[in-house]
Design an enzyme around this catalytic site. Structure first.
Site, PDB file in Angstrom:
ATOM      1  N   HIS A 134       0.871  -1.181   0.000  1.00  0.00           N
ATOM      2  CA  HIS A 134       0.000   0.000   0.000  1.00  0.00           C
ATOM      3  C   HIS A 134       0.908   1.230   0.000  1.00  0.00           C
ATOM      4  O   HIS A 134       2.034   1.170   0.507  1.00  0.00           O
ATOM      5  CB  HIS A 134      -0.840  -0.061   1.286  1.00  0.00           C
ATOM      6  CG  HIS A 134      -1.885   0.990   1.432  1.00  0.00           C
ATOM      7  ND1 HIS A 134      -1.606   2.271   1.824  1.00  0.00           N
ATOM      8  CD2 HIS A 134      -3.232   0.935   1.286  1.00  0.00           C
ATOM      9  CE1 HIS A 134      -2.733   2.971   1.920  1.00  0.00           C
ATOM     10  NE2 HIS A 134      -3.734   2.179   1.589  1.00  0.00           N
ATOM     11  N   ASP A 211       3.272  -4.461   7.809  1.00  0.00           N
ATOM     12  CA  ASP A 211       2.013  -3.723   7.734  1.00  0.00           C
ATOM     13  C   ASP A 211       0.877  -4.725   7.956  1.00  0.00           C
ATOM     14  O   ASP A 211       0.569  -5.533   7.081  1.00  0.00           O
ATOM     15  CB  ASP A 211       1.915  -3.059   6.353  1.00  0.00           C
ATOM     16  CG  ASP A 211       0.574  -2.373   6.133  1.00  0.00           C
ATOM     17  OD1 ASP A 211      -0.333  -2.517   6.975  1.00  0.00           O
ATOM     18  OD2 ASP A 211       0.430  -1.702   5.090  1.00  0.00           O
ATOM     19  N   GLN A 214      -4.425  -5.317   7.014  1.00  0.00           N
ATOM     20  CA  GLN A 214      -5.440  -6.227   6.475  1.00  0.00           C
ATOM     21  C   GLN A 214      -5.351  -7.614   7.107  1.00  0.00           C
ATOM     22  O   GLN A 214      -6.095  -8.516   6.715  1.00  0.00           O
ATOM     23  CB  GLN A 214      -5.281  -6.361   4.948  1.00  0.00           C
ATOM     24  CG  GLN A 214      -5.420  -5.053   4.192  1.00  0.00           C
ATOM     25  CD  GLN A 214      -6.860  -4.533   4.171  1.00  0.00           C
ATOM     26  OE1 GLN A 214      -7.817  -5.251   4.521  1.00  0.00           O
ATOM     27  NE2 GLN A 214      -7.038  -3.287   3.778  1.00  0.00           N
ATOM     28  N   LYS A 237     -10.419  -0.806  10.582  1.00  0.00           N
ATOM     29  CA  LYS A 237     -10.720  -1.972   9.748  1.00  0.00           C
ATOM     30  C   LYS A 237     -11.073  -3.180  10.618  1.00  0.00           C
ATOM     31  O   LYS A 237     -11.394  -4.243  10.112  1.00  0.00           O
ATOM     32  CB  LYS A 237      -9.526  -2.311   8.847  1.00  0.00           C
ATOM     33  CG  LYS A 237      -9.178  -1.204   7.848  1.00  0.00           C
ATOM     34  CD  LYS A 237      -8.056  -1.643   6.930  1.00  0.00           C
ATOM     35  CE  LYS A 237      -7.301  -0.507   6.286  1.00  0.00           C
ATOM     36  NZ  LYS A 237      -7.995   0.212   5.243  1.00  0.00           N
ATOM     37  N   CYS A 375      -4.810   2.586  -3.594  1.00  0.00           N
ATOM     38  CA  CYS A 375      -3.559   3.070  -2.975  1.00  0.00           C
ATOM     39  C   CYS A 375      -2.414   2.093  -3.237  1.00  0.00           C
ATOM     40  O   CYS A 375      -1.593   1.824  -2.346  1.00  0.00           O
ATOM     41  CB  CYS A 375      -3.724   3.293  -1.473  1.00  0.00           C
ATOM     42  SG  CYS A 375      -4.975   4.485  -1.054  1.00  0.00           S
TER      43      CYS A 375
HETATM   44  C1  PLP Z   1      -2.430  -2.737   3.528  1.00  0.00           C
HETATM   45  C2  PLP Z   1      -2.749  -1.359   4.011  1.00  0.00           C
HETATM   46  N1  PLP Z   1      -1.771  -0.620   4.548  1.00  0.00           N
HETATM   47  C3  PLP Z   1      -1.997   0.615   5.030  1.00  0.00           C
HETATM   48  C4  PLP Z   1      -3.254   1.181   4.985  1.00  0.00           C
HETATM   49  C5  PLP Z   1      -3.447   2.560   5.536  1.00  0.00           C
HETATM   50  O1  PLP Z   1      -4.266   2.530   6.648  1.00  0.00           O
HETATM   51  P1  PLP Z   1      -4.788   3.888   7.309  1.00  0.00           P
HETATM   52  O2  PLP Z   1      -5.397   4.688   6.184  1.00  0.00           O
HETATM   53  O3  PLP Z   1      -5.791   3.458   8.307  1.00  0.00           O
HETATM   54  O4  PLP Z   1      -3.627   4.578   7.905  1.00  0.00           O
HETATM   55  C6  PLP Z   1      -4.301   0.448   4.432  1.00  0.00           C
HETATM   56  C7  PLP Z   1      -5.650   1.037   4.323  1.00  0.00           C
HETATM   57  O5  PLP Z   1      -6.353   0.864   3.359  1.00  0.00           O
HETATM   58  C8  PLP Z   1      -4.040  -0.859   3.926  1.00  0.00           C
HETATM   59  O6  PLP Z   1      -5.009  -1.600   3.406  1.00  0.00           O
END
Ligand code: PLP
Length: 417
Positions: A134, A211, A214, A237, A375
């Site tokens: 992401h 990270d 998910q 989430k 993203c």
């Molecule tokens: C894999 C992953 N990393 C990072 C993020 C970023 O999360 P946040 O917007 O809650 O900071 C997301 C959110 O869609 C994500 O799916």
């Protein structure tokens, strides 16, 4: 096939999922005159009544700032806030004093970038990331690279959406100081073998950032067992309020890292001659935090814990198998991401139909799916596509919704033909 005839491949979970679904008030609403089918949980999850009521009760009965006032409300608020930290820590098998509460994964990864990487990395060093990250796990590293002269290197994936592990390990050369890797892809659903990957990185002295955005909402995560250095995740989430999340870090890193943001709460003593910082994790929590949000996140942990993450995972695996089987019957439909170990996220395209057009028409049918690049521009570039549709499921979805989603998709597709 309709949902009455569908036979779930996964083991029976023994949970009354209709009752579970009834815990989520928003799921009863209509959208565009149709019952809502919410298939965008990878974007943000819906909230059970217990979380909504906990936030409501905090503001109605306990609202006060934390770690400052000795009065009763202040003590109650602080106890509830720190209680939420302890719940989260237990849920993920880590120590509460190694858990920095913050606004979410984006903040958590930036904290590592600015506080750990920026003071340490230099020209000649390399940050290794995977193709499936992401943007929140790419852009902070690019910013660090720009300021330090370090380089960002990419570990590639196979066409089926799995990591090329041989290539990843080969890329772990002596110049690599940090590996930033997702536990589960938000586009492909791929669940990466982070335990093995972190073990390989550790052998080579590479610091690891995982990270978990998910992963934490969809499976039992034991951070201690993964063996990483940093683990970032987001509360919204996992049934919690927006603006909540955390960074877990090994104590030695937290002790060695300078604060990222300065202000109240993160100090022991301030004078114009100098400031003594608070101990971790408070050293990284300057200013008034999202108190109600974290207390709500504590309620979300209670909710998921009571349900059981193994059951959540099994339920979502059933929904994934059902939806994949149905989508595979649609001519001209291409699914991106065929990993064996896969979360309930399906990215796909239908020949001759633009993703945004399909998503807009599906919305008119009450079906909420995401369209676009999620993203993850570099990942979509790998597949040579400008956008995909993404249906992402949570345990509160039903097999009937899968059927209705497929019927709606077939219908809107004919409108675009
Ligand atoms: C894999 C992953 N990393 C990072 C993020 C970023 O999360 P946040 O917007 O809650 O900071 C997301 C959110 O869609 C994500 O799916």
């Amino acid at each position: 096939m309709n949902h009455e005839t569908y036979h779930a491949p996964a083991a029976e979970t023994g949970v009354d999922w209709d009752r579970v679904r009834a815990d989520f008030p928003l799921l009863t609403r209509q959208v565009n005159g149709k019952p809502l089918i919410y298939l965008d949980s990878a974007n943000t999850g819906q909230k059970p009544s217990s979380v909504i009521e906990t936030v409501d009760a905090f503001y109605r009965q306990h609202n006060a700032n934390v770690s400052r006032a000795v009065h009763t409300l202040g003590t109650e608020a602080t106890e509830a806030y720190e209680g939420a930290r302890r719940k989260l820590a237990r849920f993920l098998n880590v120590r509460p004093d190694e858990l920095v509460l913050c606004s979410g994964t984006t903040f958590a990864i930036n904290l590592v970038a600015y506080s750990w990487a920026l003071p340490r990395l230099k020209a000649g060093d390399t940050i290794l990331v995977s193709r499936m990250e992401h943007h929140a796990n790419i852009v902070p590293w690019q910013l660090v690279a720009q300021r330090t002269g370090a380089t960002v290197k990419v570990a590639e994936i196979h066409a089926d959406g799995t990591l090329d592990l041989d290539a990843l390990y080969a890329a772990m050369t002596g110049d690599v100081k940090l590996l930033a890797i997702t536990h589960t892809s938000n586009v492909l659903g791929t669940v990466n073998p982070v335990r093995e990957i972190c073990r390989e990185a550790r052998k080579r002295g590479i610091v690891t950032v995982v990270d978990g955005s998910q992963a934490v909402p969809h499976r039992a995560v034991d951070i201690a067992a993964i063996g990483c250095d940093f683990y970032a995740f987001t509360g919204h989430k996992m049934c919690g309020p927006t603006g909540t999340g955390a960074l877990w870090a090994r104590k030695e890193h937290l002790q060695a890292m300078p604060p990222f943001i300065g202000g109240g709460e993160m100090i022991k003593e301030v004078s114009f001659d100098g400031t003594v910082f608070n101990d971790a994790p408070h050293k990284f929590e300057a200013g008034t935090p999202n108190i109600a949000g974290f207390i709500g996140l504590g309620a979300a942990v209670d909710y998921l814990d009571a349900l059981g993450m193994e059951k959540v995972e099994a339920r979502e695996a059933e929904l994934l198998a059902h939806a994949t089987e149905e989508l595979d019957r649609i001519e001209g439909l291409r699914i991106f991401g065929r990993a064996q170990e896969k979360a309930a996220v399906i990215s796909f395209l239908i020949e001759g139909a633009h993703a945004h057009d399909l998503a807009t028409l599906l919305d008119l049918e009450g079906v909420a799916v995401r369209s676009g690049q999620h993203c993850a521009h570099p990942l979509l570039q790998f597949y040579g596509v400008a956008a995909t549709l993404r249906a992402s499921f949570a345990f509160y979805n039903t097999h009937e919704e899968v059927e209705r989603f497929i019927a709606a998709l077939k219908k809107v597709r004919t409108l675009l033909a």
